[in-house]
Design a protein around this motif. Structure first.
Motif, PDB file in Angstrom:
ATOM      1  N   ILE A 134       0.813  -1.218   0.000  1.00  0.00           N
ATOM      2  CA  ILE A 134       0.000   0.000   0.000  1.00  0.00           C
ATOM      3  C   ILE A 134       0.848   1.270   0.000  1.00  0.00           C
ATOM      4  O   ILE A 134       0.484   2.268  -0.645  1.00  0.00           O
ATOM      5  CB  ILE A 134      -1.001  -0.003   1.181  1.00  0.00           C
TER       6      ILE A 134
ATOM      7  N   ARG B 298      -7.321   3.108   1.528  1.00  0.00           N
ATOM      8  CA  ARG B 298      -8.174   2.266   2.374  1.00  0.00           C
ATOM      9  C   ARG B 298      -9.634   2.695   2.280  1.00  0.00           C
ATOM     10  O   ARG B 298     -10.551   1.867   2.270  1.00  0.00           O
ATOM     11  CB  ARG B 298      -7.686   2.331   3.830  1.00  0.00           C
TER      12      ARG B 298
ATOM     13  N   GLU C 254     -11.064   1.453  -0.899  1.00  0.00           N
ATOM     14  CA  GLU C 254     -11.333   0.013  -0.813  1.00  0.00           C
ATOM     15  C   GLU C 254     -12.650  -0.234  -0.076  1.00  0.00           C
ATOM     16  O   GLU C 254     -13.460  -1.079  -0.495  1.00  0.00           O
ATOM     17  CB  GLU C 254     -10.186  -0.700  -0.111  1.00  0.00           C
TER      18      GLU C 254
ATOM     19  N   ARG D  56      -4.557  -9.798  -1.729  1.00  0.00           N
ATOM     20  CA  ARG D  56      -3.991 -10.016  -0.397  1.00  0.00           C
ATOM     21  C   ARG D  56      -2.882 -11.060  -0.501  1.00  0.00           C
ATOM     22  O   ARG D  56      -2.998 -12.041  -1.236  1.00  0.00           O
ATOM     23  CB  ARG D  56      -5.051 -10.529   0.583  1.00  0.00           C
TER      24      ARG D  56
ATOM     25  N   ARG E 171      -2.213  -6.046   1.973  1.00  0.00           N
ATOM     26  CA  ARG E 171      -2.787  -5.552   0.726  1.00  0.00           C
ATOM     27  C   ARG E 171      -1.704  -5.497  -0.352  1.00  0.00           C
ATOM     28  O   ARG E 171      -0.622  -4.968  -0.126  1.00  0.00           O
ATOM     29  CB  ARG E 171      -3.368  -4.148   0.894  1.00  0.00           C
TER      30      ARG E 171
ATOM     31  N   TYR F 168      -1.369  -4.343  -4.509  1.00  0.00           N
ATOM     32  CA  TYR F 168      -2.036  -3.668  -5.626  1.00  0.00           C
ATOM     33  C   TYR F 168      -1.370  -4.055  -6.946  1.00  0.00           C
ATOM     34  O   TYR F 168      -0.147  -4.185  -7.029  1.00  0.00           O
ATOM     35  CB  TYR F 168      -1.978  -2.148  -5.434  1.00  0.00           C
TER      36      TYR F 168
END
Length: 251
Positions: free
Chosen positions: A127, A142, A145, A154, A160, A162
């Motif tokens: 993140i 966040r 999300e 994940r 997290r 991306y």
């Protein structure tokens, strides 16, 4: 393919305005903004289709119920048109493949089915890196999300991660909110349509590949039947081989 009856322009502007509970002048404004594209009669009278009526009702929902500004509505309607166009392309491709199957034409070469995930969808950025790449605070990611505007993967440890596609989506969200002033309700609609469009494209590509494989399998089965006629090129090769043998055996 017969034209979609929903696309047939039938309603004059006064009837269309009554159907969507708007003033005719509002419909003219939306046309100038490119949000709606009515047809024209031979006398240049505006004529609206059932699809136009659906789009006008969607515009009313976005503006009146969700408070989305016109810049946001433009993005939503652009994506909706892309979905409509994609559906048309898919139906045309299905018809083409069905015609090809009926005519027993040779199928096009298929890509190797490797089952690999698109590199753009591989979750790789934590993140903090993702936030730096899109010039946002991690807390903002966040929030997005929680709003389901972005769906990071994940790791096995629940960290997290991306993907490149997530980064593209985050940059698009920033453009919508900062450059166009679209509120989060509008962004939710736009991103929902983006996800839907991407999923529809993936389904279309998968269905086309399956149809092509079906054609290939049917053609293979047909050629394997007893007495199946060889294709022209194979027949020529057979004749050349037979001819060459006769010359060698000639005195």
């Amino acid at each position: 393919m017969p034209a979609d009856s929903k696309q047939r322009p039938v309603y004059v502007i006064s009837v269309a305005a009554e159907l969507v509970d708007m003033h005719p002048q509002t419909l003219r404004l939306y046309e100038r903004k490119g949000l709606i594209r009515p047809g024209r009669s031979s006398g240049k009278t505006r004529l609206y289709s059932e699809r136009d009526i659906e789009h006008l009702r969607e515009i009313r929902r976005l503006t009146q119920e969700l408070g989305v500004n016109l810049a946001g509505v433009e993005e939503v309607m652009r994506l909706q048109r892309e979905l409509d166009d994609l559906q048309g392309e898919f139906e045309a491709e299905i018809e083409r493949l069905e015609d090809e199957l009926r005519e027993r034409a040779a199928p096009p070469a298929l890509p190797a089915p490797d089952g690999k995930v698109d590199p753009k969808d591989r979750p790789v950025y934590v993140i903090s890196i993702a936030a730096e790449l899109v010039d946002m605070h991690p807390q903002t990611l966040r929030l997005y999300e929680r709003k389901q505007l972005i769906r990071p993967g994940r790791s096995s440890g629940k960290t997290r991660l991306y993907s490149e596609r997530d980064i593209e989506h985050l940059r698009e969200i920033r453009r919508l909110t900062q450059e166009l002033g679209v509120n989060l309700a509008g962004v939710e609609e736009i991103m929902r349509l983006r996800h839907k469009l991407e999923a529809a494209r993936a389904r279309m590509e998968g269905n086309v590949r399956r149809l092509q494989q079906d054609i290939s399998d049917r053609m293979t089965s047909w050629r394997a039947l007893p007495g199946a006629k060889p294709d022209a090129r194979q027949q020529e090769r057979n004749e050349d081989t037979d001819g060459g043998g006769d010359d060698e055996d000639s005195p």
